[in-house]
Design an enzyme around this catalytic site. Sequence first.
Site, PDB file in Angstrom:
ATOM      1  N   LYS A  82       0.814  -1.214   0.000  1.00 31.17           N
ATOM      2  CA  LYS A  82       0.000   0.000   0.000  1.00 31.17           C
ATOM      3  C   LYS A  82       0.853   1.271   0.000  1.00 31.17           C
ATOM      4  CE  LYS A  82      -0.724   0.228   5.048  1.00 31.17           C
ATOM      5  NZ  LYS A  82      -0.136   1.560   5.294  1.00 31.17           N
ATOM      6  N   ASP A  83       2.130   1.163   0.377  1.00 30.82           N
ATOM      7  CA  ASP A  83       3.031   2.327   0.381  1.00 30.82           C
ATOM      8  C   ASP A  83       3.688   2.561  -0.967  1.00 30.82           C
ATOM      9  OD1 ASP A  83       2.571   2.755   3.100  1.00 30.82           O
ATOM     10  OD2 ASP A  83       4.278   1.512   3.717  1.00 30.82           O
ATOM     11  N   THR A 123      -5.797   8.649  13.914  1.00 31.83           N
ATOM     12  CA  THR A 123      -5.342   8.060  12.655  1.00 31.83           C
ATOM     13  C   THR A 123      -4.526   9.103  11.907  1.00 31.83           C
ATOM     14  OG1 THR A 123      -5.972   7.095  10.530  1.00 31.83           O
ATOM     15  CG2 THR A 123      -7.489   8.692  11.458  1.00 31.83           C
ATOM     16  N   ARG A 127      -7.484   8.735   4.056  1.00 26.66           N
ATOM     17  CA  ARG A 127      -8.601   7.846   3.721  1.00 26.66           C
ATOM     18  C   ARG A 127      -9.399   7.467   4.954  1.00 26.66           C
ATOM     19  NH1 ARG A 127      -9.221   2.726   4.638  1.00 26.66           N
ATOM     20  NH2 ARG A 127      -7.014   2.460   5.181  1.00 26.66           N
ATOM     21  N   ARG A 128      -8.710   7.097   6.032  1.00 24.33           N
ATOM     22  CA  ARG A 128      -9.412   6.691   7.248  1.00 24.33           C
ATOM     23  C   ARG A 128     -10.168   7.865   7.867  1.00 24.33           C
ATOM     24  NH1 ARG A 128      -4.169   3.212   9.134  1.00 24.33           N
ATOM     25  NH2 ARG A 128      -4.697   1.278   8.033  1.00 24.33           N
ATOM     26  N   ARG A 145       1.026   9.485  14.069  1.00 22.47           N
ATOM     27  CA  ARG A 145       1.934   8.778  13.179  1.00 22.47           C
ATOM     28  C   ARG A 145       2.907   7.981  14.014  1.00 22.47           C
ATOM     29  NH1 ARG A 145       5.447  11.357   9.241  1.00 22.47           N
ATOM     30  NH2 ARG A 145       5.851   9.137   8.925  1.00 22.47           N
ATOM     31  N   VAL A 148       3.480   1.015  15.180  1.00 20.30           N
ATOM     32  CA  VAL A 148       2.206   0.542  15.732  1.00 20.30           C
ATOM     33  C   VAL A 148       2.142   0.643  17.259  1.00 20.30           C
ATOM     34  CG1 VAL A 148       0.736  -1.493  15.997  1.00 20.30           C
ATOM     35  CG2 VAL A 148       1.671  -0.899  13.753  1.00 20.30           C
ATOM     36  N   ARG A 151       1.411   4.127  18.588  1.00 24.25           N
ATOM     37  CA  ARG A 151       0.064   4.581  18.245  1.00 24.25           C
ATOM     38  C   ARG A 151      -0.971   3.907  19.141  1.00 24.25           C
ATOM     39  NH1 ARG A 151      -0.602   4.085  11.878  1.00 24.25           N
ATOM     40  NH2 ARG A 151       1.179   2.652  11.985  1.00 24.25           N
ATOM     41  N   CYS A 237      -1.120   8.051  -1.214  1.00 22.88           N
ATOM     42  CA  CYS A 237      -1.461   7.853   0.195  1.00 22.88           C
ATOM     43  C   CYS A 237      -2.184   9.052   0.803  1.00 22.88           C
ATOM     44  CB  CYS A 237      -0.202   7.541   0.998  1.00 22.88           C
ATOM     45  SG  CYS A 237       1.003   8.877   1.037  1.00 22.88           S
TER      46      CYS A 237
END
Length: 311
Positions: A82-83, A123, A127-128, A145, A148, A151, A237
């Site tokens: 996706k990146d 987020t 998109r989110r 950012r 994981v 966050r 993105c």
Amino acid sequence: METVIVGARGSRLAQIMVRELIDHLGSCPVVAFKPRSVMTDGDKDRKTALRDLGGGAGGLFTTQLEQELLAGRIDIAVHSLKDLPTAPPDGLVLAVTPPRADPFDALCGSTLAGLRLGARVGTGSARRVAQLKALRPDVEVVPIRGNVPPRLAKLKTGLDAVILAASGLRRLGLDDAITELLDPSLFPPSPGQGALAVQVRASEHELLAMLNAFGDPDADAAVKAERALLGELHGGCSVPVGAYATRSDDVLTLSAQVTSLDGQQRVSGTVTGTDPVATGAQLARLLRDRGADAILDAIREPIEHMRRLRR
């Protein structure tokens, strides 16, 4: 024994993805795989929003790896698909996609219906943000950012929930942090989410053939359709395009949604086909007919203005 250098970002998640690929390839009597970490622009600045870093066309997390690959300092680059920008640089190709991990988005800390009125949700994805606003316009979106675990830790410092890719959570062994998997019919993921991009030099025919033999044709067709749609819409993105495809009996079903950043405008559609690129292009035309260009142009204009100011 030949040594093949496998490059990826230095995060724990990226290194787990490298190990996932190496384990999937299995033991090879003539090849030894050696991981190597590469720092990317997206890793150097973990506070600025991706769209403000100039990441609208993608590449913040991939360009340095591609440069290392072209220079011959690594032999394989492993990215989160996706990146990766939809237009590949000259001299590099993607191997057939390995089996895809969970492609969906996960809400951590609460269910969507269980969020209190005015809840604070974290987020860093345009998109989110857009999709969340469309479903819950009352919530306050907090930009976050980083890797994981930091966050997720925001849940302890004032956030009611965070949205993360389920694949990243599962790869890190954090399945228990998932409160709800978001319905892809309402919250379609980023094109290619959950899939590994395995990139090599186009001249490395033997290495490419070996990697292709371990690919998943169904996953490969699905992500090619999703990325073909994204490419047709000139997305990246920083634009809120969600897409999800599956393939059964050689027939692709591709669904997608384009959403304004405030969540007030949405266009969506679903098509079926057999050729991934043609299927993606077909759905892109349908979304354009339904008003996608107006939504995307309104988002791109301030991004392009900021880029001009930086020059």
